[in-house]
Scaffold this active site. Structure first.
Site, PDB file in Angstrom:
ATOM      1  N   ALA A   1       0.861  -1.189   0.000  1.00 23.10           N
ATOM      2  CA  ALA A   1       0.000   0.000   0.000  1.00 23.10           C
ATOM      3  C   ALA A   1       0.888   1.226   0.000  1.00 23.10           C
ATOM      4  O   ALA A   1       2.026   1.195   0.472  1.00 23.10           O
ATOM      5  CB  ALA A   1      -0.918   0.007   1.224  1.00 23.10           C
TER       6      ALA A   1
ATOM      7  N   ALA B   1       0.640   5.584   0.721  1.00 22.22           N
ATOM      8  CA  ALA B   1      -0.205   6.652   1.255  1.00 22.22           C
ATOM      9  C   ALA B   1       0.476   7.995   1.049  1.00 22.22           C
ATOM     10  O   ALA B   1       1.367   8.127   0.214  1.00 22.22           O
ATOM     11  CB  ALA B   1      -0.511   6.395   2.728  1.00 22.22           C
ATOM     12  N   SER B   2       0.071   8.993   1.839  1.00 22.52           N
ATOM     13  CA  SER B   2       0.493  10.364   1.573  1.00 22.52           C
ATOM     14  C   SER B   2       1.930  10.649   1.956  1.00 22.52           C
ATOM     15  O   SER B   2       2.606  11.443   1.310  1.00 22.52           O
ATOM     16  CB  SER B   2      -0.434  11.333   2.305  1.00 22.52           C
ATOM     17  OG  SER B   2      -0.497  11.009   3.677  1.00 22.52           O
TER      18      SER B   2
ATOM     19  N   GLN C   1       4.953   4.454   2.391  1.00 22.59           N
ATOM     20  CA  GLN C   1       4.351   3.277   1.797  1.00 22.59           C
ATOM     21  C   GLN C   1       4.661   2.071   2.672  1.00 22.59           C
ATOM     22  O   GLN C   1       5.594   2.070   3.468  1.00 22.59           O
ATOM     23  CB  GLN C   1       4.822   3.061   0.370  1.00 22.59           C
ATOM     24  CG  GLN C   1       6.311   2.849   0.179  1.00 22.59           C
ATOM     25  CD  GLN C   1       6.677   2.904  -1.302  1.00 22.59           C
ATOM     26  OE1 GLN C   1       6.137   3.691  -2.083  1.00 22.59           O
ATOM     27  NE2 GLN C   1       7.604   2.036  -1.705  1.00 22.59           N
ATOM     28  N   VAL C   2       3.840   1.032   2.528  1.00 25.02           N
ATOM     29  CA  VAL C   2       3.895  -0.127   3.412  1.00 25.02           C
ATOM     30  C   VAL C   2       4.344  -1.357   2.625  1.00 25.02           C
ATOM     31  O   VAL C   2       3.831  -1.627   1.537  1.00 25.02           O
ATOM     32  CB  VAL C   2       2.515  -0.386   4.055  1.00 25.02           C
ATOM     33  CG1 VAL C   2       2.549  -1.643   4.921  1.00 25.02           C
ATOM     34  CG2 VAL C   2       2.093   0.825   4.885  1.00 25.02           C
TER      35      VAL C   2
ATOM     36  N   LYS D   1       6.309   0.228   7.442  1.00 25.21           N
ATOM     37  CA  LYS D   1       5.925   1.536   6.916  1.00 25.21           C
ATOM     38  C   LYS D   1       7.174   2.387   6.765  1.00 25.21           C
ATOM     39  O   LYS D   1       7.888   2.657   7.744  1.00 25.21           O
ATOM     40  CB  LYS D   1       4.931   2.195   7.883  1.00 25.21           C
ATOM     41  CG  LYS D   1       4.309   3.487   7.366  1.00 25.21           C
ATOM     42  CD  LYS D   1       3.240   3.945   8.361  1.00 25.21           C
ATOM     43  CE  LYS D   1       2.560   5.226   7.912  1.00 25.21           C
ATOM     44  NZ  LYS D   1       1.498   5.643   8.875  1.00 25.21           N
TER      45      LYS D   1
ATOM     46  N   ASP E   1      -8.015  10.065  11.351  1.00 29.53           N
ATOM     47  CA  ASP E   1      -7.836   9.915   9.903  1.00 29.53           C
ATOM     48  C   ASP E   1      -8.782   8.839   9.383  1.00 29.53           C
ATOM     49  O   ASP E   1      -8.353   7.794   8.896  1.00 29.53           O
ATOM     50  CB  ASP E   1      -6.380   9.552   9.599  1.00 29.53           C
ATOM     51  CG  ASP E   1      -6.026   9.764   8.137  1.00 29.53           C
ATOM     52  OD1 ASP E   1      -6.862  10.320   7.395  1.00 29.53           O
ATOM     53  OD2 ASP E   1      -4.913   9.375   7.733  1.00 29.53           O
TER      54      ASP E   1
END
Length: 442
Positions: free
Chosen positions: A131, A133-134, A137-138, A152, A281
């Site tokens: 994944a 994100a902002s 990333q994971v 992460k 969030d």
């Protein structure tokens, strides 16, 4: 893409292309209409092109630009359907994925932050991110003790990019407004900027996640993966399988939607009482539906980078005001709002008008169970956004104290997700249990 685009001038040019692109497409659309295409078809093509550019630009830039896109994506339920349709897929896509960093960049970050022998910490490490994100990333991996973990990794230059993006987006707020009609873009961007430092600090995130993992250990409804290891710009947590809420929104059964909605509402209202923290969030990418041993679905919760600290749980004035509104106590609720700073001393409003303004908004708390739908939310948004309506005029005179800003956004975002789910939820049960002052206004 070799790295996170960090140069301010590069990022500014890309962000500036959003409103400029909209203007260019409007000119293109005019030409199409002159050429004989119907206004409806042209408008649909314009919106589709804008949505594609929006995702491509915000997703590639990551940083504050993508954070802004994720924040917008939970509000798509409030848009008129003719506007929401073309944007929905592009905005929702931001909740789960973005163009990844190359493996070489990720390896360098891990070397810098965990040491040259970082691979010894893992039995396995997948270079392809699970994944993005902002700000990070994971990656899926196996820890040296055999546990499956999520790693992460913060993007290099993420802090600089976040601040640069949000500064530029603030300048373009007036032009970006048409992307989400009826939403004030500037306050959203300002609040995102205020949270940048906390979200970049993985030590704070690890602390918040551990607190939640401890509070919800063995909980029958909520699963929070524990923290395995935390370093500067790297956070390792237990891996969690499950169906992302974005998939439930797109293809879930009504039973799954209702269960997800009830679990989400329960987590939102119980979290502050049990942890002193509010998960701030709430977009669908941060939640999973997980099959439990008893066959009942549980809610998996991810990403504790943004939290609001509520050491006493939910503020009691929220419950008191809500109860007074449900009871039709116009004078009581108006006096309470004045005392809490929601109505400034220089402003004088009609208590009955304030009650009329609030009643439709709190409809979900009035019934034993309520079905959240996109049409319901669109109706609320249209009522408040229409400059000709009394609700709009009154709403402009109501103040939002800074201490309630994040609570307000989290609540609205959660309602947006519930409407995306189309879930039927017993919200009142959660309020009775977890919201101080609600069961009784005394």
């Amino acid at each position: 893409m070799s790295d996170l685009p960090r140069k301010a001038v590069t990022r500014t040019v890309k962000l500036a292309a959003l409103p400029l692109g909209m203007a260019g497409r409007a000119t293109w659309g005019l030409g199409k209409r002159i050429g004989g295409k119907s206004a409806e078809i042209v408008a649909r093509e314009l919106q589709q092109r804008t949505a594609e550019q929006l995702f491509r630009t915000l997703g590639e830039l990551k940083g504050g630009a993508m954070k802004f896109g994720q924040a917008l994506s939970v509000f798509e339920s409030a848009l008129p359907e003719e506007v929401a349709g073309p944007y929905r897929a592009a905005l929702t896509k931001l909740q789960e994925a973005a163009p990844p960093l190359p493996a070489g960049t990720v390896h360098q970050v891990l070397t810098d932050r965990l040491g040259a022998d970082w691979r010894d910490l893992f039995e396995e490490f997948e270079d392809k991110p699970a994944a993005a994100a902002s700000i990070g990333q994971v990656h899926r991996a196996v820890w040296h003790d055999g546990r499956e973990v999520a790693v992460k990794v913060q993007y290099p230059g993420a802090g600089e990019a976040l601040l640069s993006d949000l500064k530029q987006l603030g300048r373009f707020a007036g032009l970006l407004g048409p992307l989400i009609p009826g939403m004030e873009i500037k306050p959203l961007i300002k609040e995102l900027r205020d949270r940048v430092a906390e979200e970049l600090d993985y030590e704070l995130e690890a602390e918040a996640q551990r607190t939640h993992a401890d509070a919800f250990v063995d909980d029958p409804d909520v699963v929070v993966p524990d923290v395995v290891h935390q370093g500067d710009q790297v956070l390792v947590t237990e891996w969690m399988e499950g169906t992302p809420l974005s998939e439930v929104i797109a293809d879930g059964t009504q039973e799954e939607r209702d269960r997800a909605g009830q679990l989400l509402a329960g987590f939102l209202f119980s979290g502050p009482a049990r942890t002193g923290l509010l998960h701030a969030d709430p977009h669908p990418g941060n939640f999973r539906l997980i099959p439990g041993a008893d066959g009942r679905m549980r809610l998996g919760v991810l990403d504790f980078g943004t939290v609001d600290r509520l050491p006493g749980g939910w503020p009691k004035p929220i419950g008191r005001s809500l109860r007074m509104t449900l009871d039709g106590d116009a004078e009581g609720v108006y006096g309470h709002l004045c005392a809490e700073g929601f109505v400034k001393e220089s402003v004088e409003l009609d208590p009955d008008a304030v009650l009329d303004y609030l009643k439709p908004i709190i409809e979900p708390a009035e019934a034993e169970e309520f079905t959240f739908t996109r049409p319901w939310l669109r109706g609320q948004a249209a009522r408040i956004a229409d400059p000709r309506s009394p609700a709009h005029q009154l709403g402009r005179q109501i103040n939002l104290p800074p201490s309630y800003l994040l609570i307000h956004r989290v609540t609205l975002s959660t309602i947006g997700v519930l409407c995306q789910l189309g879930a039927t939820v017993r919200l009142r049960d959660e309020l009775d249990t977890w919201l101080p002052g609600f069961a009784s206004a005394e």
